[in-house]
Design a protein around this motif. Structure first.
Motif, short mmCIF file in Angstrom:
data_model
loop_
_atom_site.label_atom_id
_atom_site.label_comp_id
_atom_site.label_asym_id
_atom_site.label_seq_id
_atom_site.Cartn_x
_atom_site.Cartn_y
_atom_site.Cartn_z
N LEU A 8 -10.47 -14.20 -2.44
CA LEU A 8 -11.84 -13.95 -2.88
C LEU A 8 -12.31 -12.58 -2.39
O LEU A 8 -12.93 -11.82 -3.14
CB LEU A 8 -12.77 -15.04 -2.37
CG LEU A 8 -12.69 -16.41 -3.07
CD1 LEU A 8 -13.51 -17.44 -2.32
CD2 LEU A 8 -13.17 -16.30 -4.52
N MET A 9 -12.03 -12.28 -1.11
CA MET A 9 -12.48 -11.00 -0.56
C MET A 9 -11.72 -9.84 -1.20
O MET A 9 -12.30 -8.76 -1.42
CB MET A 9 -12.29 -10.99 0.96
CG MET A 9 -13.04 -9.85 1.65
SD MET A 9 -14.84 -9.92 1.36
CE MET A 9 -15.27 -8.19 1.54
N LEU A 10 -10.46 -10.03 -1.53
CA LEU A 10 -9.71 -8.98 -2.23
C LEU A 10 -10.28 -8.75 -3.63
O LEU A 10 -10.33 -7.62 -4.11
CB LEU A 10 -8.23 -9.36 -2.31
CG LEU A 10 -7.45 -9.28 -0.99
CD1 LEU A 10 -6.04 -9.83 -1.18
CD2 LEU A 10 -7.40 -7.85 -0.46
N ASP A 11 -10.75 -9.84 -4.24
CA ASP A 11 -11.38 -9.71 -5.55
C ASP A 11 -12.72 -8.97 -5.43
O ASP A 11 -13.09 -8.19 -6.32
CB ASP A 11 -11.59 -11.09 -6.18
CG ASP A 11 -10.28 -11.74 -6.61
OD1 ASP A 11 -9.27 -11.00 -6.70
OD2 ASP A 11 -10.26 -12.96 -6.84
N GLN A 62 -12.88 -1.29 2.67
CA GLN A 62 -11.97 -1.12 3.80
C GLN A 62 -11.28 -2.42 4.21
O GLN A 62 -10.48 -2.45 5.13
CB GLN A 62 -12.74 -0.57 5.02
CG GLN A 62 -13.22 0.87 4.88
CD GLN A 62 -14.43 1.01 3.99
OE1 GLN A 62 -15.38 0.23 4.12
NE2 GLN A 62 -14.41 1.96 3.07
N TYR A 63 -11.60 -3.52 3.49
CA TYR A 63 -11.06 -4.82 3.89
C TYR A 63 -9.54 -4.85 3.72
O TYR A 63 -8.99 -4.45 2.69
CB TYR A 63 -11.68 -5.93 3.04
CG TYR A 63 -11.08 -7.29 3.32
CD1 TYR A 63 -11.36 -7.96 4.51
CD2 TYR A 63 -10.23 -7.89 2.40
CE1 TYR A 63 -10.81 -9.20 4.77
CE2 TYR A 63 -9.67 -9.13 2.66
CZ TYR A 63 -9.96 -9.78 3.84
OH TYR A 63 -9.40 -11.01 4.10
N THR A 70 -12.57 -15.61 7.86
CA THR A 70 -13.56 -16.13 8.81
C THR A 70 -13.48 -15.40 10.14
O THR A 70 -14.51 -15.19 10.79
CB THR A 70 -13.38 -17.63 9.03
OG1 THR A 70 -11.99 -17.91 9.29
CG2 THR A 70 -13.82 -18.43 7.81
N THR A 71 -12.28 -15.02 10.55
CA THR A 71 -12.13 -14.28 11.81
C THR A 71 -12.86 -12.95 11.71
O THR A 71 -13.60 -12.55 12.62
CB THR A 71 -10.65 -14.05 12.12
OG1 THR A 71 -9.97 -15.30 12.20
CG2 THR A 71 -10.47 -13.31 13.44
N TRP A 72 -12.65 -12.26 10.61
CA TRP A 72 -13.31 -10.97 10.38
C TRP A 72 -14.82 -11.14 10.30
O TRP A 72 -15.56 -10.39 10.92
CB TRP A 72 -12.76 -10.38 9.07
CG TRP A 72 -13.28 -9.02 8.72
CD1 TRP A 72 -13.26 -7.90 9.51
CD2 TRP A 72 -13.90 -8.64 7.49
NE1 TRP A 72 -13.82 -6.84 8.82
CE2 TRP A 72 -14.22 -7.26 7.58
CE3 TRP A 72 -14.20 -9.32 6.31
CZ2 TRP A 72 -14.83 -6.56 6.55
CZ3 TRP A 72 -14.80 -8.63 5.27
CH2 TRP A 72 -15.12 -7.27 5.39
N MET A 73 -15.28 -12.15 9.57
CA MET A 73 -16.72 -12.36 9.40
C MET A 73 -17.39 -12.73 10.72
O MET A 73 -18.45 -12.20 11.06
CB MET A 73 -16.97 -13.48 8.38
CG MET A 73 -18.45 -13.75 8.12
SD MET A 73 -18.73 -15.16 7.01
CE MET A 73 -18.20 -16.52 8.07
N PHE A 74 -16.76 -13.64 11.50
CA PHE A 74 -17.38 -14.04 12.76
C PHE A 74 -17.28 -12.95 13.82
O PHE A 74 -18.07 -12.95 14.77
CB PHE A 74 -16.77 -15.35 13.27
CG PHE A 74 -17.42 -16.56 12.66
CD1 PHE A 74 -18.69 -16.98 13.07
CD2 PHE A 74 -16.79 -17.28 11.66
CE1 PHE A 74 -19.30 -18.07 12.50
CE2 PHE A 74 -17.40 -18.38 11.07
CZ PHE A 74 -18.67 -18.77 11.49
#
Length: 205
Positions: A8-11, A62-63, A70-74
């Motif tokens: 989803l984040m890559l999209d 930059q993702y 979730t690790t990145w978001m938290f």
């Protein structure tokens, strides 16, 4: 087949804003609840959640999927919450860490689980216990508190939490050990004889 968070984040990175909406709907409730327990203010938690999602969106180009979404978001959420607590821009309220900010279905289990039909006396005792637990957790140093909330409420493993807090796994284990030792000492009066295993907060993954 449902897409993973990473996909989803890559999209989103590729320009699909509808995928970002899916991530927002999926993680808004657990994110707000985490921030609520970190800063102790419902309004501030809502504002900070918006800031976290805004930062996630702005960083979409930059993702790189080097860790779970979730690790990145938290990691972003924890940094935002720690900055908020240090700045003290919002008035802190008396809250229970066992009470979610909005009762979301995605919220993780609380540290204490009450009976389904408690009597008045039992309910009063449960509230008193919750207040003691809240004060004990709020009294922890900031990173220890964040580690406990990520471990117990978000049910992250050591590797994930270490990535969120940007420390080594051994340093994270030491951090959690000190936090749980402090909580055991502070919450010892709540542990009834013969029920130590059930009431223990220190069971790791």
């Amino acid at each position: 087949m449902a897409r993973s968070d990473v996909q989803l984040m890559l999209d989103v990175k590729a320009g699909d804003d509808s995928s970002f909406d899916l991530l927002l709907r999926k993680y808004r409730s657990p994110l707000v609840n985490f921030l609520y327990r970190m800063v102790g203010d419902t309004g501030a938690a809502e504002d900070l959640a918006q800031e976290v999602f805004l930062r996630v969106y702005r960083a979409r180009k930059q993702y790189a999927p080097s860790a779970k979404f979730t690790t990145w978001m938290f990691r972003i959420a924890t940094n935002v919450a720690l900055n908020e607590r240090r700045d003290g821009r919002h008035r802190r309220l008396e809250v229970s860490i066992d009470q979610p900010a909005d009762g979301g279905e995605n919220d993780a289990p609380a540290l204490e689980v009450a009976d389904r039909n408690p009597g008045i006396e039992h309910e009063l005792i449960a509230r008193d216990r919750a207040a003691v637990i809240r004060r004990a957790v709020e009294a922890l140093p900031e990173k220890q508190r964040a580690a406990v909330l990520l471990h117990k409420y978000q049910e992250m493993d050591y590797d994930e939490i270490a990535r969120v807090l940007e420390c080594s796994e051994s340093a994270l284990k030491s951090l959690l050990f000190r936090a749980y030792e402090t909580l055991r000492t502070e919450l010892a009066p709540l542990v009834e004889p013969g029920h130590a295993a059930k009431a223990s907060l220190g069971a790791g993954k």
